[in-house]
Design a protein around this motif. Sequence first.
Motif, PDB file in Angstrom:
ATOM      1  N   THR A 303      24.808 185.161  68.193  1.00  0.00           N
ATOM      2  CA  THR A 303      24.565 183.709  68.142  1.00  0.00           C
ATOM      3  C   THR A 303      25.068 183.116  66.827  1.00  0.00           C
ATOM      4  N   VAL A 304      24.932 183.867  65.739  1.00  0.00           N
ATOM      5  CA  VAL A 304      25.440 183.406  64.449  1.00  0.00           C
ATOM      6  C   VAL A 304      26.959 183.341  64.477  1.00  0.00           C
ATOM      7  N   ALA A 305      27.582 184.401  64.981  1.00  0.00           N
ATOM      8  CA  ALA A 305      29.047 184.432  65.065  1.00  0.00           C
ATOM      9  C   ALA A 305      29.570 183.293  65.936  1.00  0.00           C
ATOM     10  N   SER A 306      28.907 183.051  67.054  1.00  0.00           N
ATOM     11  CA  SER A 306      29.336 181.992  67.962  1.00  0.00           C
ATOM     12  C   SER A 306      29.206 180.613  67.313  1.00  0.00           C
ATOM     13  N   ALA A 307      28.095 180.392  66.599  1.00  0.00           N
ATOM     14  CA  ALA A 307      27.883 179.101  65.933  1.00  0.00           C
ATOM     15  C   ALA A 307      28.943 178.870  64.862  1.00  0.00           C
ATOM     16  N   LEU A 308      29.279 179.907  64.099  1.00  0.00           N
ATOM     17  CA  LEU A 308      30.296 179.767  63.062  1.00  0.00           C
ATOM     18  C   LEU A 308      31.653 179.460  63.679  1.00  0.00           C
ATOM     19  N   ARG A 309      31.971 180.095  64.789  1.00  0.00           N
ATOM     20  CA  ARG A 309      33.247 179.821  65.467  1.00  0.00           C
ATOM     21  C   ARG A 309      33.313 178.357  65.906  1.00  0.00           C
ATOM     22  N   THR A 310      32.254 177.909  66.567  1.00  0.00           N
ATOM     23  CA  THR A 310      32.229 176.553  67.106  1.00  0.00           C
ATOM     24  C   THR A 310      32.287 175.511  65.988  1.00  0.00           C
ATOM     25  N   GLU A 311      31.451 175.686  64.968  1.00  0.00           N
ATOM     26  CA  GLU A 311      31.405 174.719  63.863  1.00  0.00           C
ATOM     27  C   GLU A 311      32.713 174.726  63.079  1.00  0.00           C
ATOM     28  N   GLY A 312      33.297 175.908  62.922  1.00  0.00           N
ATOM     29  CA  GLY A 312      34.556 176.002  62.201  1.00  0.00           C
ATOM     30  C   GLY A 312      35.679 175.279  62.915  1.00  0.00           C
ATOM     31  N   LEU A 313      35.762 175.462  64.210  1.00  0.00           N
ATOM     32  CA  LEU A 313      36.797 174.785  65.001  1.00  0.00           C
ATOM     33  C   LEU A 313      36.622 173.269  64.965  1.00  0.00           C
ATOM     34  N   GLN A 314      35.377 172.808  65.055  1.00  0.00           N
ATOM     35  CA  GLN A 314      35.115 171.371  65.019  1.00  0.00           C
ATOM     36  C   GLN A 314      35.490 170.775  63.663  1.00  0.00           C
ATOM     37  N   LEU A 315      35.148 171.474  62.590  1.00  0.00           N
ATOM     38  CA  LEU A 315      35.467 170.981  61.249  1.00  0.00           C
ATOM     39  C   LEU A 315      36.978 170.963  61.029  1.00  0.00           C
ATOM     40  N   ALA A 316      37.642 172.042  61.434  1.00  0.00           N
ATOM     41  CA  ALA A 316      39.084 172.151  61.228  1.00  0.00           C
ATOM     42  C   ALA A 316      39.845 171.048  61.949  1.00  0.00           C
ATOM     43  N   ALA A 317      39.321 170.607  63.077  1.00  0.00           N
ATOM     44  CA  ALA A 317      40.000 169.561  63.849  1.00  0.00           C
ATOM     45  C   ALA A 317      40.082 168.247  63.076  1.00  0.00           C
ATOM     46  N   GLY A 318      39.221 168.068  62.077  1.00  0.00           N
ATOM     47  CA  GLY A 318      39.222 166.823  61.317  1.00  0.00           C
ATOM     48  C   GLY A 318      39.961 166.882  59.992  1.00  0.00           C
ATOM     49  N   TRP A 319      40.532 168.027  59.651  1.00  0.00           N
ATOM     50  CA  TRP A 319      41.268 168.124  58.386  1.00  0.00           C
ATOM     51  C   TRP A 319      42.556 167.318  58.446  1.00  0.00           C
ATOM     52  N   PRO A 320      42.974 166.703  57.328  1.00  0.00           N
ATOM     53  CA  PRO A 320      44.229 165.948  57.321  1.00  0.00           C
ATOM     54  C   PRO A 320      45.424 166.876  57.517  1.00  0.00           C
ATOM     55  N   ASP A 321      46.381 166.431  58.347  1.00  0.00           N
ATOM     56  CA  ASP A 321      47.575 167.241  58.555  1.00  0.00           C
ATOM     57  C   ASP A 321      48.666 166.799  57.586  1.00  0.00           C
ATOM     58  N   GLU A 322      49.850 167.399  57.709  1.00  0.00           N
ATOM     59  CA  GLU A 322      50.937 167.112  56.772  1.00  0.00           C
ATOM     60  C   GLU A 322      51.383 165.658  56.848  1.00  0.00           C
ATOM     61  N   ASP A 323      51.369 165.069  58.027  1.00  0.00           N
ATOM     62  CA  ASP A 323      51.758 163.659  58.167  1.00  0.00           C
ATOM     63  C   ASP A 323      50.791 162.751  57.411  1.00  0.00           C
ATOM     64  N   ALA A 324      49.497 163.013  57.558  1.00  0.00           N
ATOM     65  CA  ALA A 324      48.488 162.182  56.902  1.00  0.00           C
ATOM     66  C   ALA A 324      48.565 162.321  55.384  1.00  0.00           C
ATOM     67  N   VAL A 325      48.777 163.533  54.913  1.00  0.00           N
ATOM     68  CA  VAL A 325      48.874 163.758  53.464  1.00  0.00           C
ATOM     69  C   VAL A 325      50.096 163.056  52.892  1.00  0.00           C
ATOM     70  N   ALA A 326      51.230 163.165  53.573  1.00  0.00           N
ATOM     71  CA  ALA A 326      52.453 162.512  53.093  1.00  0.00           C
ATOM     72  C   ALA A 326      52.278 160.999  53.046  1.00  0.00           C
ATOM     73  N   LYS A 327      51.673 160.420  54.072  1.00  0.00           N
ATOM     74  CA  LYS A 327      51.455 158.973  54.101  1.00  0.00           C
ATOM     75  C   LYS A 327      50.549 158.539  52.954  1.00  0.00           C
TER      76      LYS A 327
END
Length: 341
Positions: A303-327
């Motif tokens: 359950t801990v491993a699963s929660a970390l996977r899910t939360e990690g994927l959700q957080l990563a989806a919101g990180w700025p990509d190269e286009d956003a950083v360049a702008k």
Amino acid sequence: MRIGLLLAESRGGIGQHVASLVPRYVDAGHEVVVCAPRGTAAHFDFGAASVVEQAIGLRGCDVIHAHGYKAGMSALRDRSHLRPLVVTWHNAVLMSGPRGLLMRLGQRVVARGADLTLGASSDLVELARSLGARQARLAPVAAPAVPEVRTPSAETREALGIGDAPLVIAVGRLAPQKDYPTLLSVAAEVQRTNPDVVFAVAGYGPLQDSLQARIDTEGLPVRLLGQRGDVADLMGAADVFLLTSHWEARALVVQEAMQVGLPVVATAVGGIPELVGDSALLAFPGDVAGLADSVRRVLAEPTVASALRTEGLQLAAGWPDEDAVAKNLLDIYAGLVATGA
């Protein structure tokens, strides 16, 4: 604008970052000049940019963006011609002794000489301010593209010869900053309760021989895999990603691990806590018991491993990509040019 990008010797993340900016600046209608040592220029593809080896070649640019303290020092040597000057701090100074002192003095000079200091993590921003930076703000480097896992987990594990054994992966240059001696101690501790565990390290560096000697002497469950081109496959096959570094800004390998849904155990250093939030298990640097307990917890509690996977994927989806950083950087440059900084 005519944009000058200045960097010192690089074979890693800083060079990759600059190389990602060039095509985006050009596509936005700007002219780009890159100043880099010959070896760095040969290692990276700077596309349509003009490439020069000496900072004097950046004269006439509307804005100069130096990456790293050494690059900032190079720009300051021609300060009257190379401005406004933006300097991004990508790394902390961890070295001690006379050389470390000299580098810290250089930090102070660069902080006070730049029109704007950008930090890859909040601790670097605070350091720049404490050293007298005129303006300092956070400007994270873009998250890497989502790694593509090409080989099924079972095949990767078969190639490693580990079957269904628990696999803990670490990725990075075998250098002092990464504190691999602590990783070896964590492996020894985890092995006490998980005798079939395997720790694999992808990377090469000056500590290769000393680490291998300790692995052999103590019979540790650690494999040094050398430089690998299949890191995403290794991550896709692993159960835990482990980072034991003394310091990191926004470690790209941690971002890659979270993007493929791999639970992360790491040291709470530099920009790691603000990067991962509650999506990873953190311990103090050098805390062998704490890191080992976190690895065991991920391996023993689905359950801990699963929660970390899910939360990690959700957080990563919101990180700025190269286009956003360049702008964002282009907006910063435009503001400096408009105000005549």
